[in-house]
Write a protein that holds these residues in place. Structure first.
Motif, PDB file in Angstrom:
ATOM      1  N   ALA A 118       0.774  -1.252  -0.043  1.00 52.28           N
ATOM      2  CA  ALA A 118       0.055  -0.201   0.152  1.00 52.28           C
ATOM      3  C   ALA A 118       0.690   1.299  -0.092  1.00 52.28           C
ATOM      4  O   ALA A 118       0.452   2.164  -0.501  1.00 52.28           O
ATOM      5  CB  ALA A 118      -1.002  -0.118   1.107  1.00 52.28           C
ATOM      6  N   VAL A 119       2.012   1.279   0.508  1.00 51.00           N
ATOM      7  CA  VAL A 119       2.802   2.438   0.869  1.00 51.00           C
ATOM      8  C   VAL A 119       3.983   2.684  -0.255  1.00 51.00           C
ATOM      9  O   VAL A 119       4.024   1.721  -1.155  1.00 51.00           O
ATOM     10  CB  VAL A 119       3.445   2.704   2.132  1.00 51.00           C
ATOM     11  N   ARG A 120       4.302   3.782  -0.433  1.00 56.47           N
ATOM     12  CA  ARG A 120       5.258   4.075  -1.604  1.00 56.47           C
ATOM     13  C   ARG A 120       6.434   3.532  -1.133  1.00 56.47           C
ATOM     14  O   ARG A 120       6.926   3.463  -0.083  1.00 56.47           O
ATOM     15  CB  ARG A 120       5.162   5.464  -2.009  1.00 56.47           C
ATOM     16  N   PRO A 121       7.506   3.133  -2.457  1.00 58.10           N
ATOM     17  CA  PRO A 121       8.988   2.847  -1.784  1.00 58.10           C
ATOM     18  C   PRO A 121       9.431   3.663  -1.109  1.00 58.10           C
ATOM     19  O   PRO A 121       9.257   4.915  -1.233  1.00 58.10           O
ATOM     20  CB  PRO A 121       9.212   2.588  -3.497  1.00 58.10           C
ATOM     21  N   GLY A 122      10.269   3.336   0.036  1.00 58.43           N
ATOM     22  CA  GLY A 122      10.999   4.269   0.627  1.00 58.43           C
ATOM     23  C   GLY A 122      10.486   4.501   2.175  1.00 58.43           C
ATOM     24  O   GLY A 122      11.158   4.957   2.954  1.00 58.43           O
ATOM     25  N   ILE A 123       9.350   4.160   2.297  1.00 54.98           N
ATOM     26  CA  ILE A 123       8.458   4.239   3.426  1.00 54.98           C
ATOM     27  C   ILE A 123       8.884   3.052   4.305  1.00 54.98           C
ATOM     28  O   ILE A 123       8.445   2.074   4.036  1.00 54.98           O
ATOM     29  CB  ILE A 123       6.902   4.330   3.417  1.00 54.98           C
ATOM     30  N   ARG A 124       9.358   3.396   5.581  1.00 58.25           N
ATOM     31  CA  ARG A 124       9.904   2.497   6.440  1.00 58.25           C
ATOM     32  C   ARG A 124       8.760   1.675   7.292  1.00 58.25           C
ATOM     33  O   ARG A 124       7.713   2.341   7.405  1.00 58.25           O
ATOM     34  CB  ARG A 124      10.796   2.843   7.484  1.00 58.25           C
ATOM     35  N   ILE A 125       8.777   0.306   7.471  1.00 60.53           N
ATOM     36  CA  ILE A 125       7.803  -0.403   8.133  1.00 60.53           C
ATOM     37  C   ILE A 125       8.431  -1.009   9.486  1.00 60.53           C
ATOM     38  O   ILE A 125       9.397  -1.686   9.414  1.00 60.53           O
ATOM     39  CB  ILE A 125       7.396  -1.553   7.054  1.00 60.53           C
ATOM     40  N   GLU A 126       8.063  -0.437  10.631  1.00 58.98           N
ATOM     41  CA  GLU A 126       8.222  -1.000  11.744  1.00 58.98           C
ATOM     42  C   GLU A 126       7.193  -1.943  12.304  1.00 58.98           C
ATOM     43  O   GLU A 126       6.207  -1.686  12.257  1.00 58.98           O
ATOM     44  CB  GLU A 126       8.744  -0.118  12.665  1.00 58.98           C
ATOM     45  N   VAL A 127       7.482  -2.753  12.954  1.00 57.98           N
ATOM     46  CA  VAL A 127       6.472  -3.835  13.723  1.00 57.98           C
ATOM     47  C   VAL A 127       6.887  -3.874  15.063  1.00 57.98           C
ATOM     48  O   VAL A 127       8.028  -4.263  15.567  1.00 57.98           O
ATOM     49  CB  VAL A 127       6.700  -5.364  13.104  1.00 57.98           C
ATOM     50  N   GLU A 128       5.622  -3.919  15.976  1.00 59.82           N
ATOM     51  CA  GLU A 128       5.891  -4.155  17.425  1.00 59.82           C
ATOM     52  C   GLU A 128       5.681  -5.668  17.619  1.00 59.82           C
ATOM     53  O   GLU A 128       4.924  -6.139  17.348  1.00 59.82           O
ATOM     54  CB  GLU A 128       4.835  -3.280  18.210  1.00 59.82           C
ATOM     55  N   ALA A 129       6.778  -6.067  18.462  1.00 57.15           N
ATOM     56  CA  ALA A 129       6.881  -7.365  18.783  1.00 57.15           C
ATOM     57  C   ALA A 129       6.940  -7.609  20.398  1.00 57.15           C
ATOM     58  O   ALA A 129       7.529  -6.998  20.984  1.00 57.15           O
ATOM     59  CB  ALA A 129       8.259  -8.251  18.224  1.00 57.15           C
ATOM     60  N   ALA A 130       5.933  -8.411  20.956  1.00 56.59           N
ATOM     61  CA  ALA A 130       5.749  -8.499  22.252  1.00 56.59           C
ATOM     62  C   ALA A 130       6.416  -9.702  22.764  1.00 56.59           C
ATOM     63  O   ALA A 130       6.717  -9.925  24.004  1.00 56.59           O
ATOM     64  CB  ALA A 130       4.272  -8.615  22.648  1.00 56.59           C
ATOM     65  N   ASN A 131       6.869 -10.695  21.718  1.00 59.01           N
ATOM     66  CA  ASN A 131       7.839 -11.740  22.074  1.00 59.01           C
ATOM     67  C   ASN A 131       8.870 -12.407  21.093  1.00 59.01           C
ATOM     68  O   ASN A 131       8.739 -11.673  20.027  1.00 59.01           O
ATOM     69  CB  ASN A 131       6.752 -12.957  22.366  1.00 59.01           C
ATOM     70  N   LEU A 132       9.652 -13.216  21.326  1.00 60.07           N
ATOM     71  CA  LEU A 132      10.532 -13.642  20.277  1.00 60.07           C
ATOM     72  C   LEU A 132       9.920 -14.224  19.015  1.00 60.07           C
ATOM     73  O   LEU A 132      10.616 -14.242  17.987  1.00 60.07           O
ATOM     74  CB  LEU A 132      11.448 -14.489  20.899  1.00 60.07           C
ATOM     75  N   LEU A 133       8.689 -15.071  19.140  1.00 63.12           N
ATOM     76  CA  LEU A 133       8.130 -15.376  17.962  1.00 63.12           C
ATOM     77  C   LEU A 133       7.703 -14.231  17.221  1.00 63.12           C
ATOM     78  O   LEU A 133       8.084 -14.588  15.860  1.00 63.12           O
ATOM     79  CB  LEU A 133       6.885 -16.190  18.601  1.00 63.12           C
ATOM     80  N   GLN A 134       7.439 -13.271  17.530  1.00 66.68           N
ATOM     81  CA  GLN A 134       6.805 -12.066  16.821  1.00 66.68           C
ATOM     82  C   GLN A 134       7.998 -11.514  16.153  1.00 66.68           C
ATOM     83  O   GLN A 134       8.146 -10.977  15.065  1.00 66.68           O
ATOM     84  CB  GLN A 134       6.030 -11.096  17.452  1.00 66.68           C
TER      85      GLN A 134
END
Length: 281
Positions: free
Chosen positions: A188-204
């Protein structure tokens, strides 16, 4: 932040403050002070701190009366001590009185944020970790507050929801998986936009790495779990530690090897520094 952008941000915030504080002028000063009266005053520190916001204070008086002389005695980002005179201002008395509280409100708030930020930056000195701010800011003052953070040696995280993707727990509850959330965002987002993910555990953490996230937030993890996450990532993406980041534990978190530590308290809980504007004539 460039001078032109800073001026634009300052003007918007100051104009809003003037509308709030002087919707119909300053009826006290305009009633009791002779129109031709001139005065001189100093911004006096009542406690130790780190300076941020003198350009805003200067701009307050410039907008009230361009003839006002404003002389800074300390540089932005420098430490000051109780009883230090931070700046001198000289000009029409009524204009100085009109700007007094607005200038102090900005200066005390921004110095408070800078002072809190410097404490965290110094706490992780000697590690690779940088201190990040958050979006937990005063409505309408976000960019000024982030300016104070950067002035004191902190690093600015995203300034708005439009700047980068940050997939958090509430997003994941709705989407169902880290990989699917990253896939949708990337499409959905244009190239160059960073994607960060919140992880609550090591599996994530593993899922975010496999999905190609550009950055991973380690949310409310123990120090040992963060250390394991650093080993898992092995330098492939930056890691941000977040959640209950107090001065008491921030050093131990930094020593796990994370790249960033985000601290909401820099802006949502910083104590304003006690500063006064003392008239000498």
């Amino acid at each position: 932040m460039g001078t032109e952008e800073l001026n634009r941000i300052m003007d918007a915030a100051i104009d809003a403050a003037f509308r709030e504080d002087m919707p119909s002028g300053d009826i006290t000063s305009e009633s009791v002070i002779p129109a031709g009266s001139r005065s001189e005053a100093y911004f006096l520190a009542k406690e130790d701190g780190v300076l941020a916001g003198l350009p805003v204070a200067r701009r307050v008086f410039e907008k009230l009366d361009p003839s006002i002389i404003f002389i800074e005695r300390f540089r932005e980002g420098s430490a000051f001590h109780q009883s230090d005179k931070l700046a001198r201002v000289k000009g029409p008395t009524i204009a100085l009185l009109k700007g007094e509280r607005t200038a102090l409100n900005f200066l005390q708030r921004l110095c408070g944020i800078a002072t809190a930020t410097r404490r965290y930056v110094e706490a992780v000195a000697g590690t690779k970790t940088r201190i990040l701010d958050t979006r937990k800011t005063t409505p309408g003052l976000r960019l000024l507050e982030k300016y104070a953070v950067s002035t004191a040696g902190g690093t600015n995280h995203r300034s708005s929801l439009s700047e980068m993707v940050l997939i958090k727990d509430n997003h994941l509850r709705r989407v169902g998986s880290v990989s699917e959330a990253v896939r949708r965002a990337r499409a959905a987002v244009r190239p160059g936009i960073r994607i960060e993910v919140e992880a609550a555990n090591l599996l994530q953490v593993r899922e975010a790495l496999a999905a190609g996230a550009d950055m991973i937030m380690l949310d409310n993890m123990t120090v040992e779990m963060m250390r394991q996450a650093v080993a898992l990532a092995a330098g492939r993406v930056p890691l941000e530690a977040s959640g209950n980041m107090t001065l008491d534990r921030v050093r131990a978190v930094a020593e796990t090897g994370v790249d960033f530590i985000s601290v909401g308290a820099l802006t949502h809980s910083a104590k304003a520094i006690d500063i006064s504007l003392d008239f000498v004539s």
